[in-house]
Every structure is written in C-alpha cells, then in structure tokens.
Design a protein around this motif. Sequence first.
Motif, short mmCIF file in Angstrom:
data_model
loop_
_atom_site.label_atom_id
_atom_site.label_comp_id
_atom_site.label_asym_id
_atom_site.label_seq_id
_atom_site.Cartn_x
_atom_site.Cartn_y
_atom_site.Cartn_z
N GLY A 127 76.29 -29.16 11.33
CA GLY A 127 76.66 -27.62 11.22
C GLY A 127 75.45 -27.50 12.50
N TYR A 128 74.74 -28.35 12.99
CA TYR A 128 74.36 -27.65 14.36
C TYR A 128 74.71 -28.03 15.46
N LYS A 129 74.84 -26.62 15.83
CA LYS A 129 74.90 -25.68 17.47
C LYS A 129 74.33 -27.27 18.41
N GLU A 130 74.96 -27.34 19.55
CA GLU A 130 73.98 -28.90 20.56
C GLU A 130 72.57 -27.60 20.86
N GLU A 131 72.53 -26.41 21.39
CA GLU A 131 71.50 -25.38 21.96
C GLU A 131 70.81 -25.59 21.14
N GLU A 132 70.50 -25.14 19.60
CA GLU A 132 69.49 -25.87 18.79
C GLU A 132 69.03 -27.14 18.68
N LEU A 133 69.47 -28.06 18.76
CA LEU A 133 69.61 -29.70 18.38
C LEU A 133 68.90 -29.45 19.44
N VAL A 134 68.27 -28.96 21.27
CA VAL A 134 68.08 -29.06 22.47
C VAL A 134 66.58 -28.36 22.09
N GLU A 135 66.55 -27.58 21.67
CA GLU A 135 65.33 -26.63 21.58
C GLU A 135 64.82 -27.81 20.95
N VAL A 136 64.60 -27.89 19.24
CA VAL A 136 64.61 -28.92 18.23
C VAL A 136 63.71 -30.53 19.16
N LEU A 137 64.67 -30.59 19.95
CA LEU A 137 64.09 -32.12 21.33
C LEU A 137 62.56 -31.15 21.69
N ASP A 138 63.40 -30.27 22.33
CA ASP A 138 61.84 -29.82 24.41
C ASP A 138 61.44 -29.99 22.98
N ASP A 139 61.19 -29.12 21.80
CA ASP A 139 59.38 -28.67 20.94
C ASP A 139 58.48 -30.22 20.86
N VAL A 140 59.60 -31.22 20.26
CA VAL A 140 58.71 -32.47 19.71
C VAL A 140 58.07 -33.17 21.31
N ALA A 141 58.62 -32.66 22.05
CA ALA A 141 58.61 -33.85 23.14
C ALA A 141 57.66 -32.96 24.05
N ASP A 142 57.24 -31.47 23.22
CA ASP A 142 56.21 -30.80 23.92
C ASP A 142 54.74 -31.09 23.19
N ILE A 143 54.79 -31.83 22.35
CA ILE A 143 53.27 -32.12 21.71
C ILE A 143 52.82 -32.19 21.73
N LYS A 144 51.41 -31.33 21.73
CA LYS A 144 50.11 -32.07 22.31
C LYS A 144 48.99 -32.19 21.86
N ASP A 145 47.44 -32.72 21.78
CA ASP A 145 46.07 -32.93 21.04
C ASP A 145 45.06 -32.16 21.71
N LEU A 146 44.75 -31.78 20.61
CA LEU A 146 43.70 -30.51 21.23
C LEU A 146 42.68 -31.37 20.49
N MET A 147 41.66 -31.66 22.34
CA MET A 147 40.24 -33.46 22.03
C MET A 147 39.57 -31.97 21.91
N VAL A 148 38.21 -32.92 21.63
CA VAL A 148 36.73 -31.98 21.59
C VAL A 148 35.78 -33.03 21.89
N PHE A 149 34.94 -32.29 23.12
CA PHE A 149 34.08 -33.90 23.23
C PHE A 149 33.08 -34.05 23.04
N ASN A 150 32.45 -35.39 22.77
CA ASN A 150 31.16 -35.42 22.49
C ASN A 150 30.06 -34.43 24.04
#
Length: 91
Positions: free
Chosen positions: A4-27
């Motif tokens: 029931g998923y459209k290919e476009e929806e899956l691509v958007e989800v995969l793009d979001d997962v690939a775009d996960i970043k870390d907010l790093m704080v330094f001493n």
Amino acid sequence: MDFGYKEEELVEVLDDVADIKDLMVFNDDVNTFDHVIDTLVRVCNHSVEQAEQCAYIIHFKGKCSVKRGLLKTLKPMQEAICDEGIDARVI
C-alpha cells in the motif's frame, strides 16, 4: 506483494533516514557545568539527569552527541547553543 506504499513515499522516508545527523557539543575551559546543563535542558528538552550525563561526557571525552535528528531540526538547536557561548556543531 503490495504493502500500500507508493514509491515516492518510500523514497521520502529513505531520504529522511539518510539525513540523520548528530548535534555535537564540545568541551572548553570557559563554560561551567551548570551553564551547559541549563542550556541542554532549555534548548534540547533534556531532563536534568540527561543533561548532567552529557555534561560529564563532554568534560571527560571532549565531546558528546546531545541529540540526533534531521538537519532542519538540529540546526536551530545548534545555533541556540552557540548563542550561549558553547561550541556545538551538526555532524
């Protein structure tokens, strides 16, 4: 098999997962534990305990990932932390 998923929806989800970043704080040698803790509670919505743990990791390890997420979510947090004089970067 059709889930029931459209290919476009899956691509958007995969793009979001690939775009996960870390907010790093330094001493640094300038900011106090209390200032870092208060900032993490206010900016990142950490509990006091979570912010304290991050502050100790920052102090002893030199840096800590204080939040994970999308760049569009982390960038304003990074800017707010830096506005408090604390070194933070989205990586």
